[in-house]
Design a protein around this motif. Structure first.
Motif, mmCIF file in Angstrom:
data_model
loop_
_atom_site.group_PDB
_atom_site.id
_atom_site.type_symbol
_atom_site.label_atom_id
_atom_site.label_comp_id
_atom_site.label_asym_id
_atom_site.label_seq_id
_atom_site.Cartn_x
_atom_site.Cartn_y
_atom_site.Cartn_z
ATOM 1 N N VAL A 85 0.847 -1.208 0.000
ATOM 2 C CA VAL A 85 0.000 0.000 0.000
ATOM 3 C C VAL A 85 0.875 1.246 0.000
ATOM 4 C CG1 VAL A 85 -1.576 1.376 1.416
ATOM 5 C CG2 VAL A 85 -2.005 -1.059 1.087
ATOM 6 N N LEU A 86 1.904 1.254 0.803
ATOM 7 C CA LEU A 86 2.764 2.428 0.910
ATOM 8 C C LEU A 86 3.468 2.720 -0.409
ATOM 9 C CD1 LEU A 86 3.768 4.602 2.788
ATOM 10 C CD2 LEU A 86 5.482 3.007 3.674
ATOM 11 N N LEU A 87 3.941 1.688 -1.086
ATOM 12 C CA LEU A 87 4.601 1.879 -2.379
ATOM 13 C C LEU A 87 3.630 2.470 -3.399
ATOM 14 C CD1 LEU A 87 6.720 -1.407 -2.637
ATOM 15 C CD2 LEU A 87 7.539 0.894 -2.120
ATOM 16 N N ARG A 88 2.401 1.994 -3.404
ATOM 17 C CA ARG A 88 1.410 2.510 -4.367
ATOM 18 C C ARG A 88 1.054 3.957 -4.062
ATOM 19 N NH1 ARG A 88 -1.550 -2.142 -3.180
ATOM 20 N NH2 ARG A 88 -3.258 -0.823 -2.421
ATOM 21 N N LYS A 89 0.939 4.295 -2.785
ATOM 22 C CA LYS A 89 0.549 5.647 -2.414
ATOM 23 C C LYS A 89 1.668 6.660 -2.666
ATOM 24 C CE LYS A 89 -3.636 4.844 -1.022
ATOM 25 N NZ LYS A 89 -4.795 5.408 -1.780
ATOM 26 N N ASP A 112 13.047 -1.526 2.824
ATOM 27 C CA ASP A 112 13.083 -2.131 1.498
ATOM 28 C C ASP A 112 13.668 -1.132 0.495
ATOM 29 O OD1 ASP A 112 11.730 -4.588 -0.056
ATOM 30 O OD2 ASP A 112 11.577 -2.769 -1.265
ATOM 31 N N PRO A 113 14.588 -1.563 -0.364
ATOM 32 C CA PRO A 113 15.178 -0.638 -1.352
ATOM 33 C C PRO A 113 14.137 0.035 -2.238
ATOM 34 C CG PRO A 113 16.436 -2.682 -1.256
ATOM 35 C CD PRO A 113 15.218 -2.890 -0.409
ATOM 36 N N ALA A 114 13.058 -0.677 -2.568
ATOM 37 C CA ALA A 114 12.004 -0.088 -3.404
ATOM 38 C C ALA A 114 11.329 1.069 -2.684
ATOM 39 C CB ALA A 114 10.975 -1.148 -3.784
ATOM 40 N N LEU A 115 11.182 0.947 -1.364
ATOM 41 C CA LEU A 115 10.581 2.036 -0.588
ATOM 42 C C LEU A 115 11.522 3.228 -0.522
ATOM 43 C CD1 LEU A 115 8.366 3.172 1.220
ATOM 44 C CD2 LEU A 115 9.434 1.987 3.152
#
Length: 207
Positions: A85-89, A112-115
């Motif tokens: 959810v956080l990545l999408r937002k 997480d590296p993506a975050l």
């Protein structure tokens, strides 16, 4: 925002929101987590959605490493859903366009590296240096001289601004108790009491 507890990350978020004249939405971990399946990720999504309905806000995610750790670790499904959810937002189809998101952590390697890549900047908050510690002392103990504040600062290496606030409040409580017990005339705590409180704090903490 990356840095140890007590170095001003939350204060900086308040200043940003105040200067921007938009609301600050403080999101501690306990306000998100739920024992019900899927509820934690839904809680987080609703916070972003409500901020968009408000016309935008500064969302301050404190201890973001507890909300969204690295997918390289053995992650619980609930935590994985929160991270999704956080990545999408932050950057995706459901992104919050009117909202500024600030994450705070003292364990950036657990994220997480993506975050991490979703944030435009990483701002490091170090421990205050001696001059900065003296300035913080002068804010809480305005009756002390510059020399006295520098003296306390020189004894406070590795201490945060929040620690200094705690030390000054401890001094005030100790001095107020002495005034009440001995029925003395009201006055500000003397310099020696601050030195004593600093040592008491060091002895009683994990410093």
């Amino acid at each position: 925002f990356e840095g140890p507890p007590g170095v001003g990350k939350t204060t900086a978020a308040r200043i940003i929101a105040g200067d921007s004249e938009i609301p600050l939405v403080y999101v501690p971990v306990e306000s998100i987590m739920s024992k019900w399946y899927g509820q934690s990720s839904q809680n987080l999504a609703e916070i972003f959605d409500m901020c968009e309905l408000m016309g935008g806000a500064v969302i301050f995610l404190d201890e973001i490493d507890s909300l969204a750790g690295s997918r390289d670790q053995n992650m619980f499904e609930a935590t994985r859903r929160i991270l999704s959810v956080l990545l999408r937002k932050l950057d995706g189809i459901d992104s919050a366009e009117k909202t500024i998101t600030i994450g705070a952590t003292n364990r950036i390697n657990d994220l997480d590296p993506a975050l991490i890549s979703r944030f435009d900047q990483i701002i490091k908050f170090p421990f205050p240096n001696e001059d900065e510690r003296a300035s913080i002392y002068s804010n809480y103990a305005i009756h002390l001289s510059e020399e006295e504040c520098l003296n306390l600062a020189s004894r406070s290496d590795g201490i945060t601004g929040r620690n200094i606030k705690d030390i000054c409040e401890l001094t005030e409580r100790r001095w107020a108790r002495k005034i009440l017990v001995q029925k003395l005339e009201a006055s500000a705590p003397p310099f020696e009491y601050y030195k004593q409180s600093l040592q008491l704090w060091k002895n009683s903490s994990a410093y």
